[in-house]
Design an enzyme around this catalytic site. Sequence first.
Site, short mmCIF file in Angstrom:
data_model
loop_
_atom_site.label_atom_id
_atom_site.label_comp_id
_atom_site.label_asym_id
_atom_site.label_seq_id
_atom_site.Cartn_x
_atom_site.Cartn_y
_atom_site.Cartn_z
N ARG A 202 6.78 6.40 3.02
CA ARG A 202 5.34 6.34 4.13
C ARG A 202 4.54 5.17 3.90
O ARG A 202 4.04 4.64 5.08
CB ARG A 202 4.27 7.49 3.46
CG ARG A 202 4.86 8.77 3.95
CD ARG A 202 3.73 9.98 3.62
NE ARG A 202 4.08 11.31 3.99
CZ ARG A 202 3.70 11.74 4.94
NH1 ARG A 202 3.05 11.03 6.01
NH2 ARG A 202 4.17 13.12 5.29
N THR B 64 -1.82 13.09 1.06
CA THR B 64 -1.11 13.30 2.12
C THR B 64 -1.06 14.67 2.92
O THR B 64 -1.18 14.78 4.35
CB THR B 64 0.43 12.76 1.78
OG1 THR B 64 0.44 11.45 1.23
CG2 THR B 64 1.20 12.51 3.14
N THR B 65 -0.69 15.80 2.20
CA THR B 65 -0.52 16.94 2.85
C THR B 65 -1.94 17.55 3.43
O THR B 65 -1.96 18.37 4.17
CB THR B 65 0.06 17.79 1.58
OG1 THR B 65 0.99 17.12 1.04
CG2 THR B 65 0.22 19.40 2.13
N LYS C 241 2.87 9.72 -9.51
CA LYS C 241 3.35 10.73 -8.88
C LYS C 241 4.61 9.94 -8.30
O LYS C 241 4.31 9.05 -7.25
CB LYS C 241 2.37 11.48 -7.64
CG LYS C 241 3.14 12.19 -6.68
CD LYS C 241 2.04 12.72 -5.50
CE LYS C 241 3.19 13.51 -4.30
NZ LYS C 241 2.02 13.85 -3.54
N TYR D 114 0.50 6.58 -7.10
CA TYR D 114 1.32 7.56 -6.20
C TYR D 114 2.28 6.43 -5.41
O TYR D 114 1.72 5.62 -4.49
CB TYR D 114 0.31 8.03 -5.20
CG TYR D 114 0.98 8.80 -4.23
CD1 TYR D 114 2.35 9.38 -4.21
CD2 TYR D 114 0.11 9.55 -3.03
CE1 TYR D 114 3.00 10.29 -3.37
CE2 TYR D 114 0.96 10.35 -2.17
CZ TYR D 114 2.12 10.80 -2.14
OH TYR D 114 2.61 11.37 -1.24
#
Length: 290
Positions: free
Chosen positions: A141, A47-48, A164, A136
Amino acid sequence: MKKILFKGCGTAICTPFDENGVNLKEFEKLVEDQIQNQVDAIIVCGTTGEASTMTTEEKLATIKCAVQTSHGRIPIIAGTGGNNTKQVITYSKEVEALGVDGLLIVTPYYNKCTQNGLIAHYQEIAKNVSLPIILYSVPSRTGVNIEPQTCLELSKIENIVAIKEASGNLSQVAEIAHLCGDDLFIYSGNDDQVLPILSLGGIGVISVLSNVKPQYTHDMVQNFLEGNIATAIKMQLDAIPLINALFSEVNPIPVKAALNILGYQFGIPRLPLTKISPEKEKILKNRLEN
């Protein structure tokens, strides 16, 4: 016991863009700086890293750059999640060939699915790749939460090794830890909840903060793992103002701005993300300095 991909601080690393695409030279510089500042793993194209606005060719080149820069010094984990199971498998196989150490696979988004669909999705992926997989869960999101009982079912799969956890729900994290034990290791997916999740048996964090404070984030986790609890708690609490600034707008808008403030050339996010507002940038700069 399952294989531990890493214990400590894994950086969910940003991707630098310029007019030609991905600035691999600048990316290599940040990867090297992260390694020199003791991070325990690097997670690429998550995502980052703005993977959702990168082409497949760009993602493969960025992951390859991370692998080559690390040269085996720390694990490189690639984000390969998506909402089309067949495409995730195809892409994960391509990434596997680049020499990464593991995969981070987010839940399917937009089309969503039931918990049974999640189980089938991850089962199909796991049987088609040999790399260790980190689930994850970030329902804010994706609109999909991996429930504790689903985690228990997925933990029975040999190469699904960790999760995560970015739901923000500590009661859920506790239930996952209770049900799965060492069959599913837990990483905090939220920088403001690192210590709470470690206290529930988590083994580390996949961090946005460590893009700009790698040594600090590593030391915070390491202090906890070594039993220096009071020091770790103080570090977590002292970091809250900067963490809040890094999430004052949608990630990775602020952290990309922070890297630019620190002297890196990371450009601005790709649309539909936009440049940080001047007001938030001013606060961010102040928090970085303090």
